[in-house]
Scaffold this motif. Structure first.
Motif, short mmCIF file in Angstrom:
data_model
loop_
_atom_site.label_atom_id
_atom_site.label_comp_id
_atom_site.label_asym_id
_atom_site.label_seq_id
_atom_site.Cartn_x
_atom_site.Cartn_y
_atom_site.Cartn_z
N VAL A 174 23.66 58.75 25.72
CA VAL A 174 22.23 58.75 25.45
C VAL A 174 21.92 59.42 24.12
O VAL A 174 22.73 60.18 23.59
CB VAL A 174 21.44 59.49 26.56
CG1 VAL A 174 21.57 58.78 27.89
CG2 VAL A 174 21.87 60.94 26.68
N VAL A 175 20.74 59.12 23.61
CA VAL A 175 20.16 59.90 22.52
C VAL A 175 18.83 60.42 23.05
O VAL A 175 18.06 59.68 23.66
CB VAL A 175 20.01 59.09 21.21
CG1 VAL A 175 19.08 57.91 21.37
CG2 VAL A 175 19.56 59.99 20.08
N VAL A 176 18.61 61.73 22.84
CA VAL A 176 17.40 62.37 23.32
C VAL A 176 16.74 63.08 22.14
O VAL A 176 17.37 63.91 21.48
CB VAL A 176 17.71 63.40 24.44
CG1 VAL A 176 16.44 64.09 24.91
CG2 VAL A 176 18.43 62.73 25.60
N ARG A 177 15.51 62.75 21.85
CA ARG A 177 14.73 63.47 20.83
C ARG A 177 13.87 64.48 21.56
O ARG A 177 13.17 64.14 22.52
CB ARG A 177 13.86 62.52 20.03
CG ARG A 177 12.96 63.30 19.06
CD ARG A 177 12.59 62.54 17.87
NE ARG A 177 13.80 62.32 17.07
CZ ARG A 177 13.80 61.68 15.91
NH1 ARG A 177 12.68 61.21 15.42
NH2 ARG A 177 14.91 61.51 15.24
N TYR A 178 13.95 65.74 21.09
CA TYR A 178 13.20 66.80 21.76
C TYR A 178 12.72 67.83 20.75
O TYR A 178 13.19 67.87 19.61
CB TYR A 178 14.03 67.45 22.86
CG TYR A 178 15.26 68.19 22.38
CD1 TYR A 178 15.25 69.57 22.23
CD2 TYR A 178 16.44 67.51 22.10
CE1 TYR A 178 16.37 70.26 21.80
CE2 TYR A 178 17.57 68.19 21.68
CZ TYR A 178 17.53 69.56 21.53
OH TYR A 178 18.64 70.24 21.10
N LEU A 179 11.76 68.65 21.18
CA LEU A 179 11.19 69.68 20.32
C LEU A 179 11.90 71.00 20.53
O LEU A 179 12.11 71.43 21.68
CB LEU A 179 9.70 69.86 20.61
CG LEU A 179 8.81 68.68 20.26
CD1 LEU A 179 7.37 68.95 20.71
CD2 LEU A 179 8.84 68.40 18.76
N LEU A 187 25.27 62.01 29.01
CA LEU A 187 24.35 62.70 29.92
C LEU A 187 25.17 63.27 31.07
O LEU A 187 25.75 62.52 31.86
CB LEU A 187 23.28 61.73 30.43
CG LEU A 187 22.25 62.31 31.39
CD1 LEU A 187 21.44 63.41 30.73
CD2 LEU A 187 21.35 61.20 31.91
N LEU A 188 25.24 64.60 31.14
CA LEU A 188 26.04 65.24 32.18
C LEU A 188 25.24 65.41 33.48
O LEU A 188 25.78 65.22 34.56
CB LEU A 188 26.54 66.61 31.71
CG LEU A 188 27.51 66.60 30.53
CD1 LEU A 188 27.90 68.03 30.17
CD2 LEU A 188 28.73 65.77 30.83
N ALA A 245 13.88 59.34 25.00
CA ALA A 245 15.28 59.29 25.42
C ALA A 245 15.64 57.85 25.76
O ALA A 245 14.81 57.11 26.30
CB ALA A 245 15.52 60.19 26.63
N LYS A 246 16.86 57.46 25.41
CA LYS A 246 17.32 56.12 25.78
C LYS A 246 18.83 56.08 25.80
O LYS A 246 19.52 56.91 25.19
CB LYS A 246 16.78 55.07 24.82
CG LYS A 246 17.34 55.16 23.42
CD LYS A 246 16.78 54.03 22.55
CE LYS A 246 17.37 54.08 21.15
NZ LYS A 246 16.90 52.98 20.33
N GLU A 247 19.35 55.10 26.52
CA GLU A 247 20.78 54.86 26.55
C GLU A 247 21.19 54.17 25.26
O GLU A 247 20.43 53.35 24.73
CB GLU A 247 21.14 53.99 27.75
CG GLU A 247 22.62 53.81 27.94
CD GLU A 247 22.98 53.09 29.23
OE1 GLU A 247 24.14 52.66 29.33
OE2 GLU A 247 22.12 52.96 30.12
N VAL A 248 22.36 54.51 24.75
CA VAL A 248 22.86 53.88 23.53
C VAL A 248 24.28 53.37 23.79
O VAL A 248 24.96 53.84 24.69
CB VAL A 248 22.85 54.87 22.33
CG1 VAL A 248 21.43 55.23 21.95
CG2 VAL A 248 23.65 56.12 22.62
N PRO A 249 24.73 52.41 22.98
CA PRO A 249 26.08 51.86 23.20
C PRO A 249 27.15 52.88 22.84
O PRO A 249 26.87 53.86 22.15
CB PRO A 249 26.13 50.66 22.25
CG PRO A 249 25.04 50.86 21.27
CD PRO A 249 24.02 51.73 21.91
#
Length: 73
Positions: A10-15, A28-29, A55-59
Motif C-alpha cells: 500500500v501507499v498511505v499519505r498521512y499528516l 500493510l502489517l 490510502a490505496k493498494e499498489v502493485p
C-alpha cells in the motif's frame, strides 16, 4: 476509509504532527480502529487513522535492474 487486507502493498499519505504530509509505502502489517502499521524502507510505521489523508493498494515493485556494464572493447 477502507484499506486492503494486511499483507498487501500500500501507499498511505498521512499528516505528521507538524502538519506536513508524508507517504508510507510498503506492506500493510495490521490495521485496527485506531492505528495502521505499514512496513516500508524506514521500518514499521505506526500511523493513526485520524492522520490518514488517502490510502490505496499498489502493485508490487518492479524487479531489480541488472547492473550496467560498459561497452565491450
Amino acid at each position: 476509509m477502507s484499506l486492503p487486507e494486511p499483507g498487501r502493498r500500500v501507499v498511505v499519505r498521512y499528516l505528521l504532527p507538524t502538519g506536513q504530509a508524508t507517504d508510507a509505502l510498503g506492506e500493510l502489517l495490521s490495521a485496527d480502529a485506531s492505528t495502521i502499521v505499514v512496513d516500508g524502507k524506514r521500518g514499521p510505521e505506526r500511523i493513526p487513522r485520524g492522520a490518514i489523508i488517502a490510502a490505496k493498494e499498489v502493485p508490487p515493485p518492479p524487479p531489480p535492474r541488472r547492473p550496467r556494464t560498459g561497452p565491450s572493447t
